[in-house]
Design an enzyme around this catalytic site. Structure first.
Site, PDB file in Angstrom:
ATOM      1  N   TRP A  81      30.800 -84.114  46.651  1.00 39.57           N
ATOM      2  CA  TRP A  81      29.626 -84.533  47.424  1.00 39.57           C
ATOM      3  C   TRP A  81      28.421 -84.911  46.568  1.00 39.57           C
ATOM      4  O   TRP A  81      27.442 -85.429  47.069  1.00 39.57           O
ATOM      5  CB  TRP A  81      29.218 -83.377  48.348  1.00 39.57           C
ATOM      6  CG  TRP A  81      28.949 -82.122  47.567  1.00 39.57           C
ATOM      7  CD1 TRP A  81      27.770 -81.791  46.956  1.00 39.57           C
ATOM      8  CD2 TRP A  81      29.872 -81.065  47.274  1.00 39.57           C
ATOM      9  NE1 TRP A  81      27.918 -80.587  46.300  1.00 39.57           N
ATOM     10  CE2 TRP A  81      29.186 -80.115  46.483  1.00 39.57           C
ATOM     11  CE3 TRP A  81      31.214 -80.827  47.606  1.00 39.57           C
ATOM     12  CZ2 TRP A  81      29.802 -78.947  46.015  1.00 39.57           C
ATOM     13  CZ3 TRP A  81      31.814 -79.658  47.140  1.00 39.57           C
ATOM     14  CH2 TRP A  81      31.108 -78.737  46.358  1.00 39.57           C
ATOM     15  N   HIS A  82      28.474 -84.636  45.258  1.00 42.46           N
ATOM     16  CA  HIS A  82      27.278 -84.802  44.416  1.00 42.46           C
ATOM     17  C   HIS A  82      27.359 -86.132  43.654  1.00 42.46           C
ATOM     18  O   HIS A  82      28.227 -86.313  42.802  1.00 42.46           O
ATOM     19  CB  HIS A  82      27.187 -83.620  43.445  1.00 42.46           C
ATOM     20  CG  HIS A  82      26.019 -83.684  42.482  1.00 42.46           C
ATOM     21  ND1 HIS A  82      24.941 -82.828  42.553  1.00 42.46           N
ATOM     22  CD2 HIS A  82      25.778 -84.490  41.422  1.00 42.46           C
ATOM     23  CE1 HIS A  82      24.092 -83.107  41.565  1.00 42.46           C
ATOM     24  NE2 HIS A  82      24.581 -84.118  40.862  1.00 42.46           N
ATOM     25  N   ASP A  93      23.227 -85.006  47.184  1.00 44.68           N
ATOM     26  CA  ASP A  93      24.409 -84.448  47.829  1.00 44.68           C
ATOM     27  C   ASP A  93      24.544 -85.118  49.191  1.00 44.68           C
ATOM     28  O   ASP A  93      23.571 -85.216  49.937  1.00 44.68           O
ATOM     29  CB  ASP A  93      24.265 -82.933  48.030  1.00 44.68           C
ATOM     30  CG  ASP A  93      24.178 -82.186  46.707  1.00 44.68           C
ATOM     31  OD1 ASP A  93      24.638 -82.729  45.683  1.00 44.68           O
ATOM     32  OD2 ASP A  93      23.661 -81.055  46.717  1.00 44.68           O
ATOM     33  N   HIS A 134      19.293 -82.277  40.261  1.00 43.52           N
ATOM     34  CA  HIS A 134      18.451 -82.514  41.436  1.00 43.52           C
ATOM     35  C   HIS A 134      16.973 -82.526  41.070  1.00 43.52           C
ATOM     36  O   HIS A 134      16.174 -83.160  41.745  1.00 43.52           O
ATOM     37  CB  HIS A 134      18.730 -81.463  42.515  1.00 43.52           C
ATOM     38  CG  HIS A 134      20.031 -81.702  43.209  1.00 43.52           C
ATOM     39  ND1 HIS A 134      20.171 -82.612  44.234  1.00 43.52           N
ATOM     40  CD2 HIS A 134      21.253 -81.174  43.016  1.00 43.52           C
ATOM     41  CE1 HIS A 134      21.425 -82.623  44.650  1.00 43.52           C
ATOM     42  NE2 HIS A 134      22.119 -81.755  43.912  1.00 43.52           N
ATOM     43  N   GLU A 147      32.666 -81.275  42.458  1.00 43.68           N
ATOM     44  CA  GLU A 147      31.752 -81.419  43.594  1.00 43.68           C
ATOM     45  C   GLU A 147      31.913 -82.825  44.161  1.00 43.68           C
ATOM     46  O   GLU A 147      31.208 -83.752  43.746  1.00 43.68           O
ATOM     47  CB  GLU A 147      30.293 -81.195  43.167  1.00 43.68           C
ATOM     48  CG  GLU A 147      29.995 -79.771  42.733  1.00 43.68           C
ATOM     49  CD  GLU A 147      28.493 -79.462  42.684  1.00 43.68           C
ATOM     50  OE1 GLU A 147      27.667 -80.394  42.824  1.00 43.68           O
ATOM     51  OE2 GLU A 147      28.163 -78.273  42.508  1.00 43.68           O
ATOM     52  N   SER A 202      19.079 -78.437  36.613  1.00 42.80           N
ATOM     53  CA  SER A 202      19.742 -79.125  37.721  1.00 42.80           C
ATOM     54  C   SER A 202      19.395 -80.609  37.733  1.00 42.80           C
ATOM     55  O   SER A 202      18.225 -80.981  37.628  1.00 42.80           O
ATOM     56  CB  SER A 202      19.306 -78.519  39.059  1.00 42.80           C
ATOM     57  OG  SER A 202      19.767 -79.327  40.123  1.00 42.80           O
ATOM     58  N   GLN A 210      14.795 -75.021  43.293  1.00 42.77           N
ATOM     59  CA  GLN A 210      16.070 -74.745  42.610  1.00 42.77           C
ATOM     60  C   GLN A 210      16.208 -73.245  42.369  1.00 42.77           C
ATOM     61  O   GLN A 210      17.300 -72.671  42.525  1.00 42.77           O
ATOM     62  CB  GLN A 210      16.146 -75.522  41.287  1.00 42.77           C
ATOM     63  CG  GLN A 210      17.472 -75.402  40.561  1.00 42.77           C
ATOM     64  CD  GLN A 210      18.632 -76.080  41.290  1.00 42.77           C
ATOM     65  OE1 GLN A 210      18.433 -77.022  42.048  1.00 42.77           O
ATOM     66  NE2 GLN A 210      19.836 -75.591  41.091  1.00 42.77           N
TER      67      GLN A 210
END
Ligand SMILES: [Zn+2]
Length: 247
Positions: A165-166, A113, A106, A163, A104, A78
């Site tokens: 895509w997330h 994503d 993630h 976003e 994050s 990250q």
């Protein structure tokens, strides 16, 4: 009646943890990671999230036109993404689209994503349109426990630009409750505290969600019969979800 002992540090773990600039990831344990798409073995997620993402993709897109772009990231990864984006795109863009290292989703293993397959894929802003198989995935996502985490009208609350895509795994019924009530994860705790919502599920069960503020000491709570799940919120307490058969 069964009881379970909750420890204050358990508020930092579970599928409903809120991770953002104000609430960094506190759980130091790396989740058990597996790839949701065997074509991309290096792109991984937490095991349960991966299993359900795989099922959602199979349902929406059996031909595999949707590809995973970025799943679990270490703190170092990250940081590298932050540093690279800062260098190439500047600070305004980076703050809009890249979460601070340590903040994050993630890093939890609960986010992915996704992109529509193409020869060139933008790693920071992958193309994931509203129509076609991507649109179908979007329609089915909540049924598998996923939400589009960053929406335009929630930008003041999330601190991240839209976003498309997330996707974030929160689990069923939470994804459905968030979608039906137009809530982002930042808003979900207050909603649950105020409403103790009940969700009717497609399998004929109901799921009720309640919120428990965590005291300072380990704490025994009674659990009702049936399937229960407890998740920390990474802020101050726990979500308790109880599934029941409809009589
Ligand atoms: Zn993302």
């Amino acid at each position: 009646m069964r009881t379970v002992t909750l420890h204050p540090d358990q508020i930092y773990t579970g599928p409903l943890i809120l991770v953002n600039a104000r609430h960094p990831l506190r759980d130091p344990v790396q989740p058990y990671l597996v790839p949701p798409d065997s074509r991309y073995p290096q792109i991984t997620m937490e095991r349960q999230a991966a299993r359900l993402l795989s099922a959602a993709l199979q349902a929406a897109d059996p031909d595999g036109a949707i590809v995973p772009v970025s799943g679990w990231r270490s703190q170092a990864q990250q940081q590298a993404i932050w540093d690279d984006t800062l260098k190439t795109e500047g600070e305004v863009f980076t703050r809009q689209y890249v979460a601070l290292p340590g903040c994050s989703e993630h890093q939890t293993g609960l986010a992915m994503d996704l992109a529509l397959a193409a020869p060139e894929i933008d790693f920071i802003r992958p193309h994931f349109p509203q129509d076609g198989v991507c649109g179908l995935f979007r329609q089915l996502a909540a049924r598998y426990g996923f939400v589009q985490r960053y929406r335009r009208h929630k930008e003041p609350l999330t601190g991240i630009a839209e976003e498309p895509w997330h996707f974030r795994y929160v689990g069923v019924p939470h994804a459905r409750l968030m979608e039906e009530n137009d809530l982002c994860l930042e808003e979900y705790r207050d909603f649950v505290r105020g409403n103790r919502p009940v969700c009717r599920l497609e399998n004929g069960q109901t799921a009720q969600v309640t919120y428990l503020l965590c005291p300072q000491e380990p704490w025994d709570i009674p659990l009702p019969d049936g399937r229960c799940q407890i998740s920390g919120d990474n802020v101050a307490g726990f979500f308790l979800t109880v599934w029941r058969d409809i009589p």
